[in-house]
Enzyme design. Sequence first.
Site, short mmCIF file in Angstrom:
data_model
loop_
_atom_site.label_atom_id
_atom_site.label_comp_id
_atom_site.label_asym_id
_atom_site.label_seq_id
_atom_site.Cartn_x
_atom_site.Cartn_y
_atom_site.Cartn_z
CD1 TRP A 140 -1.29 1.14 -6.12
CD2 TRP A 140 -1.80 2.97 -4.96
NE1 TRP A 140 -2.31 1.78 -6.77
CE2 TRP A 140 -2.65 2.90 -6.08
CE3 TRP A 140 -1.94 4.05 -4.07
CZ2 TRP A 140 -3.62 3.86 -6.35
CZ3 TRP A 140 -2.90 5.00 -4.35
CH2 TRP A 140 -3.73 4.90 -5.48
CG HIS A 141 -0.05 5.94 -1.20
ND1 HIS A 141 -0.47 4.73 -0.70
CD2 HIS A 141 -1.12 6.77 -1.14
CE1 HIS A 141 -1.74 4.83 -0.34
NE2 HIS A 141 -2.16 6.06 -0.60
N GLY A 142 3.79 5.73 -3.95
CA GLY A 142 4.92 6.39 -4.59
C GLY A 142 6.17 5.53 -4.55
CB THR A 192 -0.92 0.02 1.25
OG1 THR A 192 -1.68 -1.18 1.26
CG2 THR A 192 -1.85 1.21 1.24
N GLY A 193 1.92 1.22 0.82
CA GLY A 193 2.86 2.35 0.86
C GLY A 193 3.52 2.53 -0.49
#
Lengths: 472, 349
Positions: free
Chosen positions: A324-326, A321-322
């Site tokens: 995915w953000h960047g 998830t982390g």
Amino acid sequence: MPFSSITFIFLFLPITLILYYILPRKRWRNLILVLTSLFFFIWSDPTHIHVLFTSILINYYVGLLIGKSQERNVGNKAKTMMWIGIILNLLLLGFYKYTGFFLDILEAVFPLTINYTQRAFPLGVSFFTFSGISYILDIYNEINPPEKNLVRFSAYLIMFPKLLQGPITRYMQIKDELLAPKFIPLQIMEGVRRFIGGLAKKVMLADSLSIATQKIFTANFQEMGAGLAWFGLIAYTLQIYLDFSGYTDMAIGIGQMLGFKLPENFNFPYISRSISDFWRRWHMTLGAWFRTYLFIPMEYARKREKFLRQQTNLLIVFLLTGLWHGASWNFVIWGVYYGFIVVIESSGFGKKLKKTSPLIQHSYSLILIVIGWIFFRITVIQQWGSFFGALFGTNGWTNSITFRSLNVLFYLPFLLPSVLFSLPFMNQLSEKIKNKGGKTLVALDLGYILLFLFTVTFILSKGFTAFMYAEF
Amino acid sequence: MKKAHRFILSLFFIIIISVPGYWLIRGKPDNQVSIVEGRVLGLPERNYPTLKIAIDYIRQGRIDLAFNLVWDLYTGGSLQKKFDGAATDQFPFRMDLIKFAKSIDRWIIRLAYSLTNDNVIPADMTSDIYIMLDHDALILPPGRIDQNTYENIDIRLENYKTITSTYSEINFYIYYLESLQYSKYNPLNKYFAKADQGQSFTYFRENLTDKIQLKCMPLLSLEDYLRKFYRTDHHWNTNGILEAYDGIYEILSRKKEDFPKKLQITEMIEFENIEFLGSSARRTLYPISGDLFIGFQAEFPNCTVSDQDIVGDYNYRDEYLNGEIPTTPYIDHYKYYFGRQSGVLEYDC
């Protein structure tokens, strides 16, 4: 083309709505939606249109092939096609978004020198590839059959309201509207309210706070007092929510104007009573995506393992998830930070927390969420120490960099409305009025129109550029 | 009631359709210069010469060239940027709406500063220009000084040394005009830990080669600043100009006995019907009273003024003196009265 631009509000949106609704045949609406969405994407990111086409074709044909294999009861082939589809989507995402990041890791681990310049990645690539993966997996899991009509499928994958920033939508969530587009006046009216509310949140609150946070987070933290550091952090906490939820409100509102009911993405995350609760309220469609397509399959695949199975699965989900953000270590750490907290909560602490007073639960959650935004906002990890130092007073309450020297004092009054719009209060009030109907509803809608006009003045005001030396 | 309610929300659609409708009906506007902003407003059909060239290429059958041209224009994003800018610039009642938004900004600023005792507060939210409430004057915040400032000054000092030693036969002069930004009298200095307060100039003066003659027009107090500079602009006014002229004349005439005679001011002219609103007023749209505009008459030598061999007046002094004064708000009287400030004018006397 941002939703908050004059071009979008006063040209793209009315032209799209007129074209969409004046067509004699409803089935042409999907074609209009695809064409306008392509135009919308090309206007914003002309050099990556081929990526969008590639994504449409990959997912459409892989979906068809999985469907055919299932019809012929060739399970292995369907599985192979499913994996090919997922890998192609991930390659698309990885190539554009993560190549530089992984090459950096390779350079750090091995004695290599790789000349690579990270280029801008296609807008919305994380969103449309995740939508594509969900489409393929839903067909494989026989949740919905493949869409045979290419136009209809394209409309699902690239419809402009959700193309650039979500919500990440599953095909089954809008399948009926795609099959039989409807004109529902009440839904359109609700869409207008939603769009105006989102626009105001984004333009008047989030964009204003962003100027303050940009100044604060680019200043030297070693010369910053605790007062300013806390203001910066609180302002950023509000800004990121109002920005993203404002955009989502606009997307959902436009969706409703076009007859679609896009899924909700936020449910007042800052009133969460735990971090697990926060992730059920923040970016809900992403959370649901990871839960449905990663966490549950991993739990199922490792069902025989007893030792730390759920914990490690949670950590993997939050790490991704982390990421995915960047494509940056700070996002990875941000994800892992939440991963650890959720693991702790799921290992018994959560039950103990539930027994405490709501005030403790809210305070606990809010403090951890706010701290989490430090990892998210400050991309240079080496600066985290000095920012934490500033927060906890190592430079005193004030220092050489102050509210006045950064010229951010006048952003203080923005905090109150920002807090109000981050809590359910305003929403509840609006719902009450809607249910009551009558004159109060007329007044509410009049308020929405005035808010819209007011927001437009703010947008125009930002375009005011008087040149200092134009005349001299 | 249901009808009224539906009508109100329909207003949203009426508004978003009426704006492009207005553009269609209005057609091409007559005047595209924004005096306030000092720029030509964007207009979609007029700003795309590249598209015209591309169309010409298509007419000539050179499709590949036309495609490349449009592709570059489009992928570079300049087409979209210009279009967005034009859509914003051409919005109906744009300036009135901006003034309204600015007034809301000022209200918020006042609300925030009501918690303080400051009498110098930001004039708007974007420009970094402040209003001195007790002097009704717009000012810039202090310039900051740090290690970089000293390093930049050192580079300049070294450069001056090189120039003066290379051209030792030439007399070099520097006339330094102290602005409020770099002065110890800036009322905002107390809020800026790294305010310059004249430190950079002191360092410069102390380390300057003695082959350069230096003179300064210092600020002696805040009142001195208000006397020499416009309240609505960061430039000097007539008082400042004349004081600087005296100073510059003094250092230039030091080494030359046959230096031309100093100009004699024959008359100071106050244009009481002019409300001069300078660049700070324009940038902030702050509702400030205009500056008194003062011109002067002098026995100017008979010179031919030219710009790239084109002879002209390059000012409207005579028109002003004859009462032909433009009245458009925010128009730059300074530029029109004293003459153009850009380009190189040649004086042949």
